[in-house]
Design an enzyme around this catalytic site. Structure first.
Site, PDB file in Angstrom:
ATOM      1  CG  PHE B  38      -2.007  -1.071   1.087  1.00  0.00           C
ATOM      2  CD1 PHE B  38      -1.684  -2.413   1.157  1.00  0.00           C
ATOM      3  CD2 PHE B  38      -3.342  -0.731   0.879  1.00  0.00           C
ATOM      4  CE1 PHE B  38      -2.657  -3.386   1.015  1.00  0.00           C
ATOM      5  CE2 PHE B  38      -4.318  -1.701   0.741  1.00  0.00           C
ATOM      6  CZ  PHE B  38      -3.978  -3.029   0.806  1.00  0.00           C
ATOM      7  CB  VAL B  76       1.209   0.162   5.313  1.00  0.00           C
ATOM      8  CG1 VAL B  76       0.894   1.646   5.143  1.00  0.00           C
ATOM      9  CG2 VAL B  76      -0.079  -0.657   5.365  1.00  0.00           C
ATOM     10  CB  CYS B  77       4.921   2.798   1.680  1.00  0.00           C
ATOM     11  SG  CYS B  77       6.359   3.887   1.567  1.00  0.00           S
ATOM     12  CB  ILE B  78       7.394   3.226   6.972  1.00  0.00           C
ATOM     13  CG1 ILE B  78       7.425   3.959   8.308  1.00  0.00           C
ATOM     14  CG2 ILE B  78       8.739   3.321   6.250  1.00  0.00           C
ATOM     15  CD1 ILE B  78       8.246   3.275   9.364  1.00  0.00           C
ATOM     16  CB  ALA B  81       2.228   5.072   6.612  1.00  0.00           C
TER      17      ALA B  81
END
Lengths: 116, 130, 92
Positions: B38, B76-78, B81
């Protein structure tokens, strides 16, 4: 053999983080020594305009990321000639212009594509 | 067939639901999903703080249940995010924020996970926009 | 190598389908979904000679009729198309 990935960046540099995040995919791939190509198309070609002033709208300068492409081993950087022509732009030295059949062949020779 | 699926839109976007239905159909067809990644506004599809009206689909919850049920790797891409206020407990503590809106089955990680998934998949499929 | 292009924006408000058609190869196909399904109303689309698919639910939701030059697919059909074609290029 590693799969090759072509990233097609269609966003102007001033439409939020999208253009930067597309470049980040490219740079991350380069950091892993993956075969990555980058094509600027549609409003994405505006990213290549020299002497833009990010500070005027309190943004970070994207040109540093563009200059880093070579350092990350990203040598395949292209610009859609049609997109440039309809926007009254000429091709800068940092990206090789490609006509429409050239882009078709470019997509053809990559294993995977992400268009943002 | 091994699929890597990347989602670039929030749970309320039709493309997030489309990605979910594609993923469900891929598994139902006997295929494998090596990872869900994501990125950009797609990080919002992993939010556990979405409150959908009772008569509307809760796509974020359906994503969560789908990933849990099939024990998929949901990353989820940090960087994307943090920029959008999607924090797990660790990041909320680190940056002293009051709310946590990301928890298991999701995991925060870097863009390398997108490339790793693409390398290990036969097909990379992206969903985003409208 | 063949590419399945996925377009989910209406061609009447957005340039994605136009751009896609400019660079679409002869072996390629286009899958219209979401508001991209409104592309069926654009007569220029089928004159390009490129194979056109449309996601069935989006056709139904919009009460669009299926022209004889397009083919409808459900989600298992979408998955199959993504396998039949060598790569998928989604115009996000």
């Amino acid at each position: 053999m590693a799969k090759s990935l072509l990233v097609i960046s269609r966003q102007a540099p001033w439409s939020g983080p999208s253009a930067r995040e597309a470049l980040d995919i490219v740079l991350a791939g380069g950091a892993f020594d993956l075969p990555i190509g980058l094509l600027f198309m549609d409003d994405g070609v505006f990213q290549l305009t020299p002497h833009q002033d990010a500070k005027a709208v309190q943004q970070k300068d994207l040109s540093a990321n563009l200059q880093a492409l070579g350092l990350f081993g990203i040598d395949e950087v292209f610009a859609c000639a049609h997109s440039q022509a309809v926007r009254g732009l000429t091709s800068p030295a940092s990206a090789a212009p490609l006509d429409n059949p050239g882009i078709t062949r470019l997509i053809d020779r990559y294993d995977q594509v992400i268009t943002l | 067939m091994k699929f890597a699926i990347a989602v670039f839109s929030a749970a309320h976007a039709p493309s997030s639901r489309r990605a979910l239905l594609f993923a469900q159909a891929a598994l139902a067809g006997g295929h494998e999903i090596v990872r869900l990644f994501f990125y950009q506004d797609g990080v919002h599809s992993a939010s556990n703080n979405i409150v959908a009206p009772q008569d509307e689909q809760d796509i974020a919850r359906q994503w969560r249940e789908f990933v849990s049920q099939h024990q998929l790797d949901g990353v989820v891409c940090i960087a994307a995010a943090l920029r959008r206020g999607m924090l797990d407990q660790g990041e909320a503590t680190r940056y002293q924020r009051s709310a946590v809106n990301l928890e298991a089955p999701w995991a925060l990680s870097g863009l390398g996970q997108l490339h790793d998934a693409a390398q290990n998949a036969d097909r990379l499929i992206c969903f985003g926009g409208t | 190598m063949s590419t399945l292009h996925v377009v989910s924006h209406s061609p009447f408000t957005d340039s994605r389908l136009d751009s896609c058609l400019r660079i679409c190869g002869s072996q390629d196909a286009i899958l219209l979904c979401g508001d991209g399904a409104y592309g069926l109303q654009q007569s220029a689309l089928h004159t390009q000679g490129v194979k056109v698919f449309v996601l069935a639910e989006d056709l139904q939701a919009r009460n669009l009729s299926l022209p004889d030059w397009a083919e409808r697919v459900d989600y298992p059909g979408f998955v199959q198309l993504s396998i039949t074609y060598d790569k998928v290029n989604a115009w996000l």
